[in-house]
Enzyme design. Structure first.
Site, mmCIF file in Angstrom:
data_model
loop_
_atom_site.group_PDB
_atom_site.id
_atom_site.type_symbol
_atom_site.label_atom_id
_atom_site.label_comp_id
_atom_site.label_asym_id
_atom_site.label_seq_id
_atom_site.Cartn_x
_atom_site.Cartn_y
_atom_site.Cartn_z
ATOM 1 N N LYS A 10 0.820 -1.214 0.000
ATOM 2 C CA LYS A 10 0.000 0.000 0.000
ATOM 3 C C LYS A 10 0.859 1.272 0.000
ATOM 4 C CE LYS A 10 -4.040 -2.133 2.173
ATOM 5 N NZ LYS A 10 -5.092 -1.965 3.215
ATOM 6 N N TYR A 50 -12.382 -2.019 -4.227
ATOM 7 C CA TYR A 50 -12.933 -2.169 -2.872
ATOM 8 C C TYR A 50 -14.458 -2.106 -2.845
ATOM 9 C CZ TYR A 50 -8.415 -2.028 -0.448
ATOM 10 O OH TYR A 50 -7.168 -2.329 0.048
ATOM 11 N N ASN A 113 -1.971 0.146 6.627
ATOM 12 C CA ASN A 113 -1.519 -1.115 7.221
ATOM 13 C C ASN A 113 -0.597 -1.909 6.289
ATOM 14 O OD1 ASN A 113 -3.424 -2.002 5.423
ATOM 15 N ND2 ASN A 113 -4.569 -3.257 6.876
ATOM 16 N N HIS A 116 -2.230 -5.545 1.526
ATOM 17 C CA HIS A 116 -3.532 -6.187 1.318
ATOM 18 C C HIS A 116 -3.280 -7.568 0.731
ATOM 19 C CE1 HIS A 116 -7.588 -7.029 -0.173
ATOM 20 N NE2 HIS A 116 -6.974 -7.476 -1.245
ATOM 21 N N GLU A 127 -9.474 -10.409 -7.939
ATOM 22 C CA GLU A 127 -8.445 -9.396 -7.694
ATOM 23 C C GLU A 127 -7.252 -9.548 -8.628
ATOM 24 O OE1 GLU A 127 -9.630 -8.577 -3.025
ATOM 25 O OE2 GLU A 127 -7.675 -9.454 -3.455
HETATM 26 P P1 CMP Z 1 -7.608 -4.490 3.260
HETATM 27 O O1 CMP Z 1 -7.166 -5.901 3.454
HETATM 28 O O2 CMP Z 1 -6.941 -3.733 2.172
HETATM 29 O O3 CMP Z 1 -9.190 -4.448 3.014
HETATM 30 C C1 CMP Z 1 -9.978 -3.310 3.323
HETATM 31 C C2 CMP Z 1 -9.210 -2.290 4.084
HETATM 32 O O4 CMP Z 1 -9.963 -1.309 4.744
HETATM 33 C C3 CMP Z 1 -8.412 -2.947 5.189
HETATM 34 O O5 CMP Z 1 -7.357 -3.698 4.636
HETATM 35 C C4 CMP Z 1 -8.018 -1.743 6.039
HETATM 36 O O6 CMP Z 1 -6.744 -1.222 5.691
HETATM 37 C C5 CMP Z 1 -9.059 -0.708 5.678
HETATM 38 N N1 CMP Z 1 -9.779 -0.194 6.834
HETATM 39 C C6 CMP Z 1 -9.821 1.100 7.197
HETATM 40 N N2 CMP Z 1 -10.573 1.250 8.292
HETATM 41 C C7 CMP Z 1 -11.001 0.033 8.652
HETATM 42 C C8 CMP Z 1 -11.820 -0.456 9.711
HETATM 43 N N3 CMP Z 1 -12.346 0.349 10.635
HETATM 44 N N4 CMP Z 1 -12.060 -1.794 9.764
HETATM 45 C C9 CMP Z 1 -11.538 -2.634 8.812
HETATM 46 N N5 CMP Z 1 -10.770 -2.217 7.782
HETATM 47 C C10 CMP Z 1 -10.500 -0.901 7.706
#
Ligand code: CMP
Length: 139
Positions: A10, A50, A113, A116, A127
């Site tokens: 990311k 998403y 984070n 993904h 994906e």
């Molecule tokens: P990802 O695996 O990319 O899939 C959706 C993303 O939403 C997740 O990782 C998080 O980085 C992001 N995200 C942001 N806020 C939240 C939240 N409150 N709960 C879960 N995912 C979140």
């Protein structure tokens, strides 16, 4: 051929120069990198990627974040690759991620984070094909 999964390094991790560290963790875990490239997502691409989260309260911020800078998208292969990559990433919230995981090492917040990974076989197929053509998956 083993199972395929899809990975995004990311914008936070790319901006922090962690592409090499994360690809090394992936390789060291025994997963094979079948394809990889750096991209800058458009808003429409990020919203489409998403789409399953579009009713969630964090959707707008998530999309803005994902288009805030370049990402590195990859296709990973190996036996049980989907679960193995999720284990390597650790919990979605870096504060809850185990020692030795990508998100523990490089994640800053639940949004920023670092990575993904696909959450199941159906999403992995969608994906992978969202960002890669079959010609890009090197054998
Ligand atoms: P990802 O695996 O990319 O899939 C959706 C993303 O939403 C997740 O990782 C998080 O980085 C992001 N995200 C942001 N806020 C939240 C939240 N409150 N709960 C879960 N995912 C979140």
């Amino acid at each position: 051929m083993g199972e395929l999964t899809f990975s995004i390094i990311k914008p936070d991790a790319v901006a922090n120069n962690k592409i090499g560290d994360i690809l090394k963790m992936i390789s060291d875990s025994g997963l094979t990198i079948k394809a990889t490239k750096m991209i800058q997502m458009t808003k429409v691409q990020a919203e489409g990627f998403y789409a399953v989260h579009k009713e969630r309260p964090f959707f707008g911020e998530l999309v803005e974040y994902m288009i805030s800078g370049p990402c590195v998208v990859s296709v990973l292969e190996g036996d049980n690759a989907i679960k193995r990559y999720r284990d390597l990433m650790g919990a979605t919230n870096p504060a809850e991620a185990a020692e030795g995981t990508i998100r523990k090492a490089f994640g800053a917040s639940i949004e920023a984070n670092a990575s993904h990974g696909s959450d199941g076989p159906d999403t992995a197929k969608v994906e992978v094909s969202y960002f890669f053509s079959s010609l890009e998956l090197v054998n």
